[in-house]
Motif scaffolding. Structure first.
Motif, PDB file in Angstrom:
ATOM      1  N   UNK A   1     -42.776  46.888  42.277  1.00 51.58           N
ATOM      2  CA  UNK A   1     -41.878  47.974  41.887  1.00 51.58           C
ATOM      3  C   UNK A   1     -41.167  47.648  40.572  1.00 51.58           C
ATOM      4  N   UNK A   2     -40.822  46.376  40.384  1.00 53.98           N
ATOM      5  CA  UNK A   2     -40.203  45.966  39.124  1.00 53.98           C
ATOM      6  C   UNK A   2     -41.197  46.134  37.972  1.00 53.98           C
ATOM      7  N   UNK A   3     -42.442  45.739  38.211  1.00 52.86           N
ATOM      8  CA  UNK A   3     -43.486  45.887  37.191  1.00 52.86           C
ATOM      9  C   UNK A   3     -43.690  47.372  36.868  1.00 52.86           C
ATOM     10  N   UNK A   4     -43.702  48.221  37.907  1.00 50.25           N
ATOM     11  CA  UNK A   4     -43.869  49.657  37.708  1.00 50.25           C
ATOM     12  C   UNK A   4     -42.720  50.224  36.886  1.00 50.25           C
ATOM     13  N   UNK A   5     -41.492  49.787  37.150  1.00 45.57           N
ATOM     14  CA  UNK A   5     -40.340  50.251  36.377  1.00 45.57           C
ATOM     15  C   UNK A   5     -40.454  49.874  34.912  1.00 45.57           C
ATOM     16  N   UNK A   6     -40.892  48.645  34.635  1.00 43.58           N
ATOM     17  CA  UNK A   6     -41.068  48.209  33.249  1.00 43.58           C
ATOM     18  C   UNK A   6     -42.160  49.015  32.546  1.00 43.58           C
ATOM     19  N   UNK A   7     -43.263  49.282  33.269  1.00 51.78           N
ATOM     20  CA  UNK A   7     -44.344  50.079  32.669  1.00 51.78           C
ATOM     21  C   UNK A   7     -43.866  51.491  32.353  1.00 51.78           C
ATOM     22  N   UNK A   8     -43.099  52.087  33.269  1.00 52.91           N
ATOM     23  CA  UNK A   8     -42.596  53.446  33.037  1.00 52.91           C
ATOM     24  C   UNK A   8     -41.622  53.484  31.862  1.00 52.91           C
ATOM     25  N   UNK A   9     -40.772  52.434  31.740  1.00 50.62           N
ATOM     26  CA  UNK A   9     -39.844  52.380  30.604  1.00 50.62           C
ATOM     27  C   UNK A   9     -40.627  52.278  29.293  1.00 50.62           C
ATOM     28  N   UNK A  10     -41.648  51.428  29.283  1.00 46.30           N
ATOM     29  CA  UNK A  10     -42.449  51.273  28.073  1.00 46.30           C
ATOM     30  C   UNK A  10     -43.224  52.558  27.768  1.00 46.30           C
ATOM     31  N   UNK A  11     -43.697  53.257  28.798  1.00 45.49           N
ATOM     32  CA  UNK A  11     -44.460  54.498  28.632  1.00 45.49           C
ATOM     33  C   UNK A  11     -43.593  55.608  28.051  1.00 45.49           C
ATOM     34  N   UNK A  12     -42.296  55.631  28.396  1.00 47.70           N
ATOM     35  CA  UNK A  12     -41.314  56.549  27.806  1.00 47.70           C
ATOM     36  C   UNK A  12     -41.776  58.000  27.891  1.00 47.70           C
ATOM     37  N   UNK A  13     -42.130  58.445  29.105  1.00 45.81           N
ATOM     38  CA  UNK A  13     -42.577  59.830  29.346  1.00 45.81           C
ATOM     39  C   UNK A  13     -43.734  60.244  28.448  1.00 45.81           C
TER      40      UNK A  13
END
Length: 154
Positions: free
Chosen positions: A98-110
């Motif tokens: 879940x932490x990895x997923x959060x970092x990926x989503x932040x980097x993806x930036x919508x």
């Protein structure tokens, strides 16, 4: 169990271009008989006087076989301890995923991640965005699978 020896002469044939072929027939002067040890092949056991077994029906295949008396059993306290250990390991993996997923989503930036200095070529940027999308999808699948595993623990 009886054993039968299979006996056949094997030839190695080499054509003009150097291709090797192994066969049981001599195809010309370019074939040489090989001196191989006699193979021993086990013959199937004969069942004299016994009828041929019928294929199992689906109802019979669905019922589990009874456990033999000497089958090792784990007491309930030990099993509960193992389940607790498994739950803790899976929970730790879930938190990390879940932490990895959060970092990926932040980097993806919508869908519009920041461009890096090494991405002067727009194709490289698009490739990184596509890789981020697949990584996010994979991570989401991992989270769901871990949640299912945790729910399946007794």
């Amino acid at each position: 169990m009886s054993c039968a020896a299979a006996q056949a002469q094997i030839y190695r044939c080499v054509d003009a271009s150097g291709h090797k072929e192994y066969t049981d027939r001599k195809k010309g002067n370019h074939c040489v008989a090989l001196d191989l040890p006699d193979p021993v092949i086990a013959a199937p056991q004969k069942r004299e006087g016994q009828p041929r077994p019928r294929p199992a029906t689906t109802a019979a295949a669905a019922t589990p076989a009874p456990l033999p008396a000497a089958f090792p059993r784990v007491d309930s306290a030990e099993q509960k301890a193992r389940d607790a250990d498994r739950r803790q390991i899976l929970t730790d993996e879930l938190n990390a995923e879940m932490q990895k997923l959060g970092e990926l989503r932040r980097e993806f930036n919508n869908g519009e991640p920041e461009r890096r200095g090494d991405e002067r070529n727009y194709a490289k940027y698009q490739e990184r965005v596509a890789n981020l999308k697949t990584s996010i999808a994979r991570s989401e699948q991992n989270v769901e699978a871990l949640k299912r595993e945790i729910a399946n623990i007794r």
